[in-house]
Enzyme design. Structure first.
Site, PDB file in Angstrom:
ATOM      1  N   GLU A  28     -22.499  25.541   2.405  1.00  0.00           N
ATOM      2  CA  GLU A  28     -22.292  26.714   1.559  1.00  0.00           C
ATOM      3  C   GLU A  28     -23.636  27.265   1.085  1.00  0.00           C
ATOM      4  O   GLU A  28     -24.699  26.689   1.368  1.00  0.00           O
ATOM      5  CB  GLU A  28     -21.421  26.349   0.348  1.00  0.00           C
ATOM      6  CG  GLU A  28     -22.029  25.292  -0.556  1.00  0.00           C
ATOM      7  CD  GLU A  28     -21.045  24.769  -1.598  1.00  0.00           C
ATOM      8  OE1 GLU A  28     -19.820  24.919  -1.417  1.00  0.00           O
ATOM      9  OE2 GLU A  28     -21.505  24.205  -2.597  1.00  0.00           O
ATOM     10  N   HIS A  45     -25.023  18.311  -5.378  1.00  0.00           N
ATOM     11  CA  HIS A  45     -25.246  19.570  -6.082  1.00  0.00           C
ATOM     12  C   HIS A  45     -24.205  19.776  -7.171  1.00  0.00           C
ATOM     13  O   HIS A  45     -23.141  19.144  -7.170  1.00  0.00           O
ATOM     14  CB  HIS A  45     -25.187  20.738  -5.102  1.00  0.00           C
ATOM     15  CG  HIS A  45     -23.834  20.916  -4.460  1.00  0.00           C
ATOM     16  ND1 HIS A  45     -23.419  20.165  -3.385  1.00  0.00           N
ATOM     17  CD2 HIS A  45     -22.796  21.736  -4.753  1.00  0.00           C
ATOM     18  CE1 HIS A  45     -22.194  20.516  -3.039  1.00  0.00           C
ATOM     19  NE2 HIS A  45     -21.790  21.473  -3.859  1.00  0.00           N
ATOM     20  N   ARG A 100     -16.413  14.085  -5.340  1.00  0.00           N
ATOM     21  CA  ARG A 100     -17.044  14.024  -6.661  1.00  0.00           C
ATOM     22  C   ARG A 100     -17.845  12.749  -6.812  1.00  0.00           C
ATOM     23  O   ARG A 100     -17.360  11.653  -6.523  1.00  0.00           O
ATOM     24  CB  ARG A 100     -15.993  14.096  -7.771  1.00  0.00           C
ATOM     25  CG  ARG A 100     -15.359  15.456  -7.952  1.00  0.00           C
ATOM     26  CD  ARG A 100     -14.590  15.544  -9.281  1.00  0.00           C
ATOM     27  NE  ARG A 100     -13.617  16.628  -9.191  1.00  0.00           N
ATOM     28  CZ  ARG A 100     -12.313  16.465  -8.997  1.00  0.00           C
ATOM     29  NH1 ARG A 100     -11.819  15.236  -8.894  1.00  0.00           N
ATOM     30  NH2 ARG A 100     -11.513  17.487  -8.915  1.00  0.00           N
TER      31      ARG A 100
END
Length: 315
Positions: free
Chosen positions: A115, A172, A192
């Site tokens: 992304e 991130h 996560r």
């Protein structure tokens, strides 16, 4: 015959870290007090954009992709991209995404998730987490087990206009007070690593995915500030942020008028500031902040007028 631009109605997602800025900045009619994500151009099963008007009105983007491949002329079996606007009114979880190979094996054939972020708005002092300081997998595991987040995580201050490329394998997180436009592979797979021990609305701490996260994290991984190429054509200044196997992303700053030819690929366009007009043949289409549209492959010569900023992406 010129094709029409395909304007899309976004889908909104409730998030524990969301807020109201998507309404405040873009005038969207958001459905939740904590609206975190606008899925603006999406054919992902977890939230599909719908065509607003024209001959394809009412079709989801996934249906349009399947029934009218001539608009896209793509070799991808599924619509490969996803454009979002995120309102990080609170810190997002520290996370990492898999690549195509790992996701295909472990996530039922889902795409990986590379992304990138364009920072639309950031409060003074806002920062992101980008990368980590571990020098080996052993050190990464040790610091995660110890909860040594201050030692592990790299924090980077951000300002409106900044751009960050976030390939799969990058640890991130967006920090609070940031609004971004995100261009990504069409994937909803997130591992996560750390979530500040927050509890959801039912009082439960959210699931972590440490084994998978450690599997896919790139080591070593340090942040490096990039520079970008810019060129001006008539009243249009184009900044090229990234071009790779997943997507090409540019920022278009229009001040006046620009005459353009359709590219060889369909383009996803998001107006992030200002307003203007797109003209093709005898047809004129107003463009306003918060609009999202696709220019199909067969789109003919066109003209942009006005004062506005767009993020434009393609395969």
């Amino acid at each position: 015959m010129n094709q029409q631009p395909i304007f899309l109605k976004p889908v909104f997602q409730e998030r524990i870290w969301g807020g109201s800025k998507l309404a405040e900045l873009f005038g969207y009619d958001i459905p939740y007090a904590k609206t975190g994500e606008c899925w603006a151009v999406s054919a992902h099963p977890n939230g599909q954009s719908v065509v607003k008007a024209g001959p394809y009105q009412g079709l989801t983007l996934g249906e349009l992709w399947s029934s009218h491949p001539e608009l896209f002329q793509s070799e991808s079996p599924v619509f490969p991209l996803l454009t979002k606007i995120l309102d990080a009114s609170d810190d997002l979880s520290v996370q990492v995404h898999p690549d195509d190979e790992y996701a295909g094996e472990h996530e039922n054939g889902e795409l990986g998730k590379t992304e990138c972020w364009y920072i639309i708005d950031a409060e003074p002092g806002a920062e992101i987490i980008y990368g980590h300081e571990a020098k080996s997998k052993e050190q990464l595991v040790q610091w995660i087990e110890e909860g040594n987040w201050e030692g592990l995580l790299t924090k980077v201050p951000v300002h409106p206009g900044d751009f960050f490329y976030v390939p799969s394998g990058t640890i991130h997180a967006l920090g609070k007070g940031i609004v971004v436009l995100e261009t990504q592979q069409s994937s909803d797979t997130t591992y996560r690593v750390y979530d500040y021990d927050r509890k959801d609305k039912d009082g439960n701490t959210r699931e972590l995915h440490l084994d998978k996260a450690i599997d896919v994290t790139t080591i070593p991984q340090s942040y490096k500030k990039e520079t970008y190429d810019t060129f001006t054509q008539e009243g249009l200044t184009v900044t090229s942020f990234v071009s790779n196997d997943f997507f090409t992303v540019q920022k278009w700053d229009l001040d006046g008028q620009a005459h353009l030819e359709a590219g060889k690929k369909y383009m996803l366009c998001s107006v992030i500031e200002g307003q203007g007009q797109l003209t093709t043949g005898d047809n004129q289409y107003p463009l306003n902040k918060g609009d999202h549209f696709i220019l199909p492959v067969s789109f003919g010569p066109y003209e942009l007028n006005g004062s506005m900023n767009l993020i434009v992406s393609s395969e």
